[in-house]
Scaffold this active site. Structure first.
Site, PDB file in Angstrom:
ATOM      1  N   HIS B 139       0.843  -1.202   0.000  1.00 55.38           N
ATOM      2  CA  HIS B 139       0.000   0.000   0.000  1.00 55.38           C
ATOM      3  C   HIS B 139       0.883   1.260   0.000  1.00 55.38           C
ATOM      4  CE1 HIS B 139      -3.344   2.633   1.550  1.00 55.38           C
ATOM      5  NE2 HIS B 139      -2.321   3.247   2.116  1.00 55.38           N
ATOM      6  N   GLU B 140       1.908   1.273   0.845  1.00 55.10           N
ATOM      7  CA  GLU B 140       2.801   2.437   0.919  1.00 55.10           C
ATOM      8  C   GLU B 140       3.616   2.589  -0.363  1.00 55.10           C
ATOM      9  OE1 GLU B 140       2.269   4.493   3.138  1.00 55.10           O
ATOM     10  OE2 GLU B 140       1.152   3.269   4.551  1.00 55.10           O
ATOM     11  N   HIS B 143       1.637   4.240  -2.961  1.00 55.14           N
ATOM     12  CA  HIS B 143       1.644   5.699  -2.783  1.00 55.14           C
ATOM     13  C   HIS B 143       2.876   6.310  -3.452  1.00 55.14           C
ATOM     14  CE1 HIS B 143      -1.777   6.611  -0.365  1.00 55.14           C
ATOM     15  NE2 HIS B 143      -1.414   5.877   0.670  1.00 55.14           N
ATOM     16  N   GLU B 209      -6.043   7.200  -1.338  1.00 54.75           N
ATOM     17  CA  GLU B 209      -6.006   6.109  -0.363  1.00 54.75           C
ATOM     18  C   GLU B 209      -6.649   4.837  -0.942  1.00 54.75           C
ATOM     19  OE1 GLU B 209      -4.044   5.373   2.779  1.00 54.75           O
ATOM     20  OE2 GLU B 209      -4.267   7.428   2.091  1.00 54.75           O
TER      21      GLU B 209
END
Lengths: 166, 289
Positions: B139-140, B143, B209
């Site tokens: 997930h990071e 980003h 997100e």
């Protein structure tokens, strides 16, 4: 529509579980709280019915919580029909509030149970891998069959059932 | 900076750091103005300071959160998981940092793909299993790959500039009495700009997100594991009962208010952020079969 109809959606949902996850349906059971008085004769009536059913074999077990389990082995169709008939017999005698749940077992490397809460007429999953509960597998099962079976959506009500006799 | 979830403690520390900085600017620029420096050089100095702040923003974030860059020897699993993921998506491996906090959380920061940092708390490492941690790291990394830090920074640039105009505009009103009406209009416009850009920034960040959840889940191929991680981080996992149904049922007989009821939050029926994210991830899982 009868409330118990959710139960009859199970055989077709079990096909999805087999195709998608390779889960084969195993035993099934109904779990009923024991009572005194005429409850004994109800148990006898259920047992007599199960004895004459040629297509399934059964076992009757009492657990340490004071519940009686009728454990059936047959095809999932026959198991579902028999559980429906057992529910009928118990209800007819006025003990419907004693029925806790029906449990259906599905097996591959994991032990997957679909627990049918009798008072809600809905299912929820309970999965054991090496005797440890696996929530992520429960969520996956929920996701895969929620369109086919009435499911309890609130995970805060997914109560485990440890050491089931089936 | 992009976090895996809202964490008021962490947010507060970072916000405090930037507020203190803003105050320092304000005092500094006020002193300059007091000594008779004109409006134009004042603005130039202000812009220069904001630029510097942007350039060292990741260092400010790491410093204010107490995150420390960690080596492979210290955290081999964290490094291994990250190595596998960056290889799969063709991203330069970010620096890895750990914050000593029991509150489970993670964030990515950095101005570019090549200078990024992914930080996790020790609480997160203790709470999650390897597959769940992989989901959070993915997930990071999503980003970073999507340049979300830059997107958010650019989106918030308007609101930052507007914020400064609002402040120094008032300053202009008190010292420049000849043309107050024009300055007041500028301040009102700045206020509106600030408010609108603030809302837009938040909307963009919510959307980013969801995108990071989706991309992260695609990278690992295990959306359900990120959903699990979110459930653990948000404390939802601990609300799943561990007590046997038969035991609970016999207790209920003595309780006037049943323990089982509809008053409890239904994570699949309600739509606040974490629930919505878990729901989307579960829908992704469904499509895998």
């Amino acid at each position: 529509m009868r409330l118990r109809d959710g139960l009859f959606a199970l055989p077709s949902a079990s096909i999805s579980l087999d195709i998608k996850l390779g889960l084969k349906s195993g035993k099934a059971a109904i779990c009923v709280k024991e009572s005194s008085g005429i409850f004994k004769s109800v148990v006898e009536e259920v047992e007599n019915f199960l004895k004459i059913s040629k297509e399934l074999s059964y076992e009757c077990v009492r657990d340490r919580y004071g519940y009686i389990w009728f454990i059936l082995s047959s095809s999932i169709e026959a198991e579902t029909a028999a559980i429906d008939a057992i529910i009928d017999t118990i209800e007819k005698n006025g003990f419907s509030s004693n029925i806790l749940a029906a449990v259906f077992e599905f097996l591959n490397k994991k032990r997957v149970y679909l627990i049918f809460r009798f008072n809600e007429k809905k299912f929820y999953p309970f999965v054991l891998i090496n005797n440890k509960r696996d929530i992520s597998e429960e969520m996956r099962i929920y996701t895969l069959i929620k369109n086919e079976l009435p499911m309890i959506d609130d995970m805060e009500r997914w109560y485990p059932m440890w050491n089931m006799p089936l | 900076m992009q976090r895996i979830k809202r964490d008021h403690g962490l947010t507060a520390r970072i916000v405090l750091a930037f507020v203190v900085l803003a105050l320092v600017y304000f005092v500094f620029l006020s002193i300059l103005a007091y000594f008779g420096i004109g409006m134009i050089p004042l603005i130039a100095i202000g812009v220069f300071m904001v630029l510097i702040q942007y350039l060292i923003s990741d260092k400010i974030v790491l410093w204010s959160t107490g995150a420390r860059i960690v080596s492979r020897e210290e955290y081999p699993i964290l490094h291994d998981i990250t190595d596998r993921l960056v290889m799969r998506i063709g991203l330069k491996k970010p620096k890895l940092a750990v914050m000593y906090s029991d509150i489970p959380n993670a964030f990515a920061t950095g101005k570019s793909k090549s200078s990024a940092v992914v930080a996790v708390t020790s609480g997160l490492l203790n709470l999650l299993d390897d597959e769940e941690l992989e989901g959070v790291i993915a997930h990071e990394l999503a980003h970073i790959k999507n340049r979300d830090m830059l997107a958010i920074t650019l989106a918030s640039l308007f609101s930052t500039v507007a914020w400064y105009v609002m402040h120094y505009g008032w300053y202009g009103v008190s010292y420049n009495r000849r043309d107050n009406s024009a300055i007041i209009i500028a301040i009102i416009v700045a206020m509106i700009t600030w408010f609108v850009s603030f809302l837009i920034t938040r909307a963009i960040s919510r959307y980013r997100e969801y995108v990071a959840d989706r991309d992260g889940a695609i990278i690992t191929g295990k959306p359900i594991k990120l959903a699990n991680a979110l459930m653990k981080i948000s404390g939802k996992m601990s609300r799943i009962p561990t007590r046997d149904l038969r035991e609970v049922e016999s207790l209920n007989a003595f309780f006037i208010i049943p323990a089982i009821g509809d008053s409890l939050a239904n994570i699949f029926a309600t739509h606040p952020p974490v629930e919505a994210r878990i729901k989307r991830l579960m829908a992704m899982e469904e499509r895998l079969y």
